[in-house]
Design a protein around this motif. Structure first.
Motif, PDB file in Angstrom:
ATOM      1  N   LEU A  36       0.836  -1.203   0.000  1.00  0.00           N
ATOM      2  CA  LEU A  36       0.000   0.000   0.000  1.00  0.00           C
ATOM      3  C   LEU A  36       0.868   1.250   0.000  1.00  0.00           C
ATOM      4  O   LEU A  36       0.635   2.185  -0.778  1.00  0.00           O
ATOM      5  N   CYS A  43      -5.891   0.810  -1.772  1.00  0.00           N
ATOM      6  CA  CYS A  43      -6.491   0.633  -0.447  1.00  0.00           C
ATOM      7  C   CYS A  43      -7.889   0.036  -0.594  1.00  0.00           C
ATOM      8  O   CYS A  43      -8.674   0.496  -1.420  1.00  0.00           O
ATOM      9  N   ILE A  47      -9.648  -0.580   4.648  1.00  0.00           N
ATOM     10  CA  ILE A  47      -8.487   0.252   5.018  1.00  0.00           C
ATOM     11  C   ILE A  47      -8.875   1.722   4.954  1.00  0.00           C
ATOM     12  O   ILE A  47      -8.551   2.504   5.855  1.00  0.00           O
TER      13      ILE A  47
END
Length: 66
Positions: A36, A43, A47
């Motif tokens: 990420l 994402c 998240i």
């Protein structure tokens, strides 16, 4: 206003002593967190939610510059 989720994630991680600790808090693996942060993966909704963000899709005309 558009926000870069990677920058938000970087600030989130900076609040912890290690990426391992931040990954634990986010309930994800260290390798996923690393991907990420390096922009290798997008994402997920989960998240983004943990970062208090949401994905918004904005339509535009073909040929318009971003």
């Amino acid at each position: 206003m558009p926000v870069n989720p990677i920058r938000v994630l970087e600030r989130f991680v900076a609040n912890y002593t290690s990426q391992r600790e931040a990954a634990t808090v986010l309930n994800i693996g260290e390798s996923y967190l690393s991907d990420l942060l390096r922009g290798r993966r997008d994402c997920s909704r989960q998240i983004l939610s943990k970062l208090r963000l949401r994905r918004v899709i904005v339509p535009c005309r073909r040929g318009d510059k971003e």
